[in-house]
Scaffold this motif. Structure first.
Motif, PDB file in Angstrom:
ATOM      1  N   THR A  45      55.912  34.993  66.748  1.00  0.00           N
ATOM      2  CA  THR A  45      54.992  33.764  67.347  1.00  0.00           C
ATOM      3  C   THR A  45      56.147  32.375  67.171  1.00  0.00           C
ATOM      4  OG1 THR A  45      53.309  34.649  65.748  1.00  0.00           O
ATOM      5  CG2 THR A  45      53.071  32.260  66.677  1.00  0.00           C
ATOM      6  N   ILE A  46      56.129  32.169  68.491  1.00  0.00           N
ATOM      7  CA  ILE A  46      57.017  30.892  68.532  1.00  0.00           C
ATOM      8  C   ILE A  46      56.164  29.734  69.498  1.00  0.00           C
ATOM      9  CG2 ILE A  46      59.137  32.469  68.609  1.00  0.00           C
ATOM     10  CD1 ILE A  46      59.068  31.952  71.875  1.00  0.00           C
ATOM     11  N   GLY A  47      56.969  28.788  69.516  1.00  0.00           N
ATOM     12  CA  GLY A  47      56.373  27.603  70.303  1.00  0.00           C
ATOM     13  C   GLY A  47      56.698  27.265  71.808  1.00  0.00           C
ATOM     14  N   ILE A  48      56.084  26.415  72.309  1.00  0.00           N
ATOM     15  CA  ILE A  48      56.463  25.823  73.775  1.00  0.00           C
ATOM     16  C   ILE A  48      57.824  25.358  73.770  1.00  0.00           C
ATOM     17  CG2 ILE A  48      55.419  23.546  73.767  1.00  0.00           C
ATOM     18  CD1 ILE A  48      53.987  24.598  76.446  1.00  0.00           C
ATOM     19  N   PRO A  95      50.678  32.625  75.887  1.00  0.00           N
ATOM     20  CA  PRO A  95      50.091  31.536  74.910  1.00  0.00           C
ATOM     21  C   PRO A  95      48.925  32.267  74.162  1.00  0.00           C
ATOM     22  CG  PRO A  95      49.509  31.066  77.068  1.00  0.00           C
ATOM     23  CD  PRO A  95      50.482  32.279  77.147  1.00  0.00           C
ATOM     24  N   PHE A  96      48.936  32.109  72.740  1.00  0.00           N
ATOM     25  CA  PHE A  96      47.743  32.340  72.127  1.00  0.00           C
ATOM     26  C   PHE A  96      46.814  31.606  71.863  1.00  0.00           C
ATOM     27  CE2 PHE A  96      45.470  33.092  67.981  1.00  0.00           C
ATOM     28  CZ  PHE A  96      44.742  34.367  68.216  1.00  0.00           C
ATOM     29  N   TYR A  97      47.221  30.214  71.700  1.00  0.00           N
ATOM     30  CA  TYR A  97      46.391  29.035  71.754  1.00  0.00           C
ATOM     31  C   TYR A  97      47.144  27.926  72.176  1.00  0.00           C
ATOM     32  CZ  TYR A  97      47.241  27.242  67.092  1.00  0.00           C
ATOM     33  OH  TYR A  97      47.963  26.789  65.867  1.00  0.00           O
ATOM     34  N   GLY A  98      46.734  26.996  72.861  1.00  0.00           N
ATOM     35  CA  GLY A  98      47.330  25.876  73.301  1.00  0.00           C
ATOM     36  C   GLY A  98      46.731  24.439  72.741  1.00  0.00           C
ATOM     37  N   GLU A  99      47.383  23.517  72.389  1.00  0.00           N
ATOM     38  CA  GLU A  99      46.748  22.241  72.170  1.00  0.00           C
ATOM     39  C   GLU A  99      47.345  21.003  72.530  1.00  0.00           C
ATOM     40  OE1 GLU A  99      47.723  23.131  67.733  1.00  0.00           O
ATOM     41  OE2 GLU A  99      49.386  21.817  67.994  1.00  0.00           O
ATOM     42  N   ASN A 158      49.498  11.650  71.841  1.00  0.00           N
ATOM     43  CA  ASN A 158      49.238  12.974  71.838  1.00  0.00           C
ATOM     44  C   ASN A 158      50.332  13.700  72.315  1.00  0.00           C
ATOM     45  OD1 ASN A 158      48.463  11.727  74.511  1.00  0.00           O
ATOM     46  ND2 ASN A 158      47.825  13.791  75.044  1.00  0.00           N
ATOM     47  N   TRP A 159      50.428  14.958  71.853  1.00  0.00           N
ATOM     48  CA  TRP A 159      51.616  15.843  72.185  1.00  0.00           C
ATOM     49  C   TRP A 159      50.961  17.172  73.097  1.00  0.00           C
ATOM     50  CZ3 TRP A 159      50.655  15.704  66.523  1.00  0.00           C
ATOM     51  CH2 TRP A 159      49.809  16.914  66.113  1.00  0.00           C
ATOM     52  N   LEU A 160      51.832  18.204  73.425  1.00  0.00           N
ATOM     53  CA  LEU A 160      51.631  19.297  74.235  1.00  0.00           C
ATOM     54  C   LEU A 160      52.201  20.382  73.356  1.00  0.00           C
ATOM     55  CD1 LEU A 160      50.194  20.547  76.568  1.00  0.00           C
ATOM     56  CD2 LEU A 160      52.184  20.246  77.695  1.00  0.00           C
ATOM     57  N   TRP A 161      51.413  21.280  73.058  1.00  0.00           N
ATOM     58  CA  TRP A 161      51.919  22.407  72.196  1.00  0.00           C
ATOM     59  C   TRP A 161      51.211  23.680  72.549  1.00  0.00           C
ATOM     60  CZ3 TRP A 161      56.279  23.209  69.880  1.00  0.00           C
ATOM     61  CH2 TRP A 161      56.548  24.334  69.034  1.00  0.00           C
ATOM     62  N   SER A 162      51.798  24.821  72.251  1.00  0.00           N
ATOM     63  CA  SER A 162      51.106  26.041  72.181  1.00  0.00           C
ATOM     64  C   SER A 162      51.829  26.913  71.185  1.00  0.00           C
ATOM     65  CB  SER A 162      51.036  26.742  73.502  1.00  0.00           C
ATOM     66  OG  SER A 162      52.256  26.962  74.177  1.00  0.00           O
ATOM     67  N   TRP A 163      51.207  27.854  70.510  1.00  0.00           N
ATOM     68  CA  TRP A 163      51.721  28.938  69.761  1.00  0.00           C
ATOM     69  C   TRP A 163      51.468  30.241  70.701  1.00  0.00           C
ATOM     70  CZ3 TRP A 163      54.942  28.526  66.025  1.00  0.00           C
ATOM     71  CH2 TRP A 163      54.773  27.606  65.140  1.00  0.00           C
ATOM     72  N   ASN A 164      52.716  30.803  70.685  1.00  0.00           N
ATOM     73  CA  ASN A 164      52.974  31.761  71.645  1.00  0.00           C
ATOM     74  C   ASN A 164      53.259  33.209  71.042  1.00  0.00           C
ATOM     75  OD1 ASN A 164      52.397  29.787  74.071  1.00  0.00           O
ATOM     76  ND2 ASN A 164      54.206  29.236  72.883  1.00  0.00           N
ATOM     77  N   LEU A 165      53.186  34.422  71.735  1.00  0.00           N
ATOM     78  CA  LEU A 165      53.670  35.492  71.309  1.00  0.00           C
ATOM     79  C   LEU A 165      54.860  36.034  72.232  1.00  0.00           C
ATOM     80  CD1 LEU A 165      50.227  37.309  70.115  1.00  0.00           C
ATOM     81  CD2 LEU A 165      51.958  36.164  68.876  1.00  0.00           C
ATOM     82  N   ALA A 166      55.883  36.242  71.677  1.00  0.00           N
ATOM     83  CA  ALA A 166      56.966  36.955  72.492  1.00  0.00           C
ATOM     84  C   ALA A 166      57.866  37.971  71.935  1.00  0.00           C
ATOM     85  CB  ALA A 166      58.126  35.557  72.568  1.00  0.00           C
TER      86      ALA A 166
END
Length: 439
Positions: A83-86, A133-137, A297-305
């Motif tokens: 699980t890694i970030g954008i 992306p598993f979820y974005g925020e 505000n930021w931009l992020w997602s937790w992702n699977l790689a």
């Protein structure tokens, strides 16, 4: 040898070959609500993929980042899925540390074109998707409508920092352990520095000027950190320098925070009556600004790689396809309700009438994600991309070191001026060591 013995031997051999061919995927993930929910639903994946088993390694955010970075850089192969970030995905993709997700991109049923453009773009290098992306925020204001009503306040849809600070002080009641605002204080490039970097953007600050000179000695950073420390001293909870996402979530859910500015993904947890004592009292607003043209505000997602060189790519791709698909969103909706599906990854979710009806925060989340601009994060020009981080490999170490200084300022161990001076010096030193400015 009897026929019965021969048949038993054949059955045993088949069983043994089945055991031998089964693969176990070791997945490193972050300790938060959406990931814990995914773990609980893994039986659905195993039922559809009987030859694949799953082993979870669940870690706090800062620890996860350290572990997966070490693993992928040294190619030790401890994890089959990370699980890694954008932030990491494009940097590691360029360095050849991740396997491209070509099958997902080509799979019509998976529908990679449905991924929200800001999120997909952040995970793509030279046209190839390197993480799913598993979820974005983004981030936004979550607030207690009952406390605002009691104080005679009305939250604007797009508040200023001045309004937020004034409201936080007015709704604080330390005698009942009700604090006006909860903000991240725990040191880490993705913990307090995510919040503070995004906030600094709205104050006109930046990490580096166009020649990569650190900017912590400039008045915009001084204004940002002064504002934050004073606000948290007046209206924040005790021990705030130890609080990250999970700690502030718990405080808000138990009714101890009047406002919380943090990840939009938290909205489903603060409005879930099974988890939140204030579920029916929560309102939402855009992250604040200072009238300079940038919101905090930021931009992020937790992702699977998948790490490059993995020997379980095919099995790992199957899991990633399951966990980040439209079908998974439907599975969560069926089990937990539409309001609790992982947000911020797919256009179709925000076109779904059932989701819009169930999730009062859906429009605010999408507006926040779409308004974040990684290519132009601050008021002044910058040589880097990234809203709440700087998209260079050196940022992990520098960001965490600066975060430690700012956390110490919040705890009262050093002054704001001392923290900024240390941040300037350590950033200059590390950037020089790394060879910046690059020719």
């Amino acid at each position: 040898m009897t026929l019965k013995t021969i048949l038993l031997g054949a059955v045993s051999a088949l069983a043994l070959s089945g055991i031998a061919s089964a693969e176990t995927l070791t997945i490193a993930t972050v300790n938060n609500g959406d990931m814990i929910r995914m773990q609980k639903l893994t039986d659905d994946f195993k039922a559809k993929n009987p030859g694949i088993d799953v082993q979870w390694v669940t870690l706090e955010e800062n620890v996860l980042r350290q572990r997966v970075t070490t693993d992928v850089a040294t190619k030790s192969g401890q994890y089959d899925i990370m699980t890694i970030g954008i932030y990491e995905a494009p940097i590691w993709g360029k360095q050849g540390w991740l396997a491209p997700l070509d099958k997902l991109s080509a799979d019509a049923r998976y529908d990679a074109n449905d991924l929200l453009p800001p999120i997909r773009s952040g995970l793509t290098v030279n046209g190839k998707l390197y993480a799913a992306p598993f979820y974005g925020e983004s981030s936004m204001v979550m607030y207690r409508k009952d406390l605002f009503d009691k104080a005679g306040l009305k939250m604007p849809d797009a508040p200023t920092w001045t309004f937020i600070a004034d409201a936080a002080r007015k709704i604080t009641d330390k005698s009942t352990e009700t604090y006006g605002i909860c903000l991240r204080g725990k040191a880490g490039w993705g913990e307090n520095m995510a919040f503070l970097t995004a906030t600094a953007n709205s104050f006109g600050a930046r990490w580096f000027d166009e020649n990569w000179k650190p900017q912590f000695d400039q008045p915009e950073w001084k204004n940002t950190l002064d504002f934050y420390v004073k606000l948290m001293k007046d209206a924040g909870p005790p021990g705030a320098s130890s609080n990250g996402f999970n700690e502030n979530l718990a405080l808000f859910q138990t009714g101890k925070c009047g406002m919380w500015i943090d990840a939009t993904v938290a909205a489903s947890f603060v409005t879930n009556p099974k988890e939140s004592k204030v579920a029916d009292k929560v309102g939402f607003a855009l992250a604040p600004d200072n009238g300079l043209g940038k919101r905090g505000n930021w931009l992020w997602s937790w992702n699977l790689a998948i790490p490059a060189g993995s020997k379980k790519v095919e099995a790992a791709e199957k899991f990633i396809a399951w966990a980040t698909s439209k079908d998974y969103l439907n599975l969560v909706a069926e089990k937990e309700g539409w309001a609790n599906v992982p947000p911020g990854t797919r256009t179709s979710l925000y076109q779904n009438a059932e989701y819009q009806k169930a999730a009062s925060f859906a429009k605010m989340t999408l507006d926040s994600i779409n308004s974040a601009d990684p290519k132009k994060p601050s008021v002044k020009p910058v040589p880097y991309e990234g809203v709440q981080y700087v998209a260079i490999p050196e940022f992990q170490g520098i960001g965490t070191a600066v975060g430690q200084q700012f956390s110490a300022a919040l705890a009262g161990q050093v002054t704001v001026d001392q923290a900024l001076q240390s941040a300037q010096q350590l950033t200059e030193r590390e950037m020089k060591k790394a060879g910046y400015p690059k020719k």
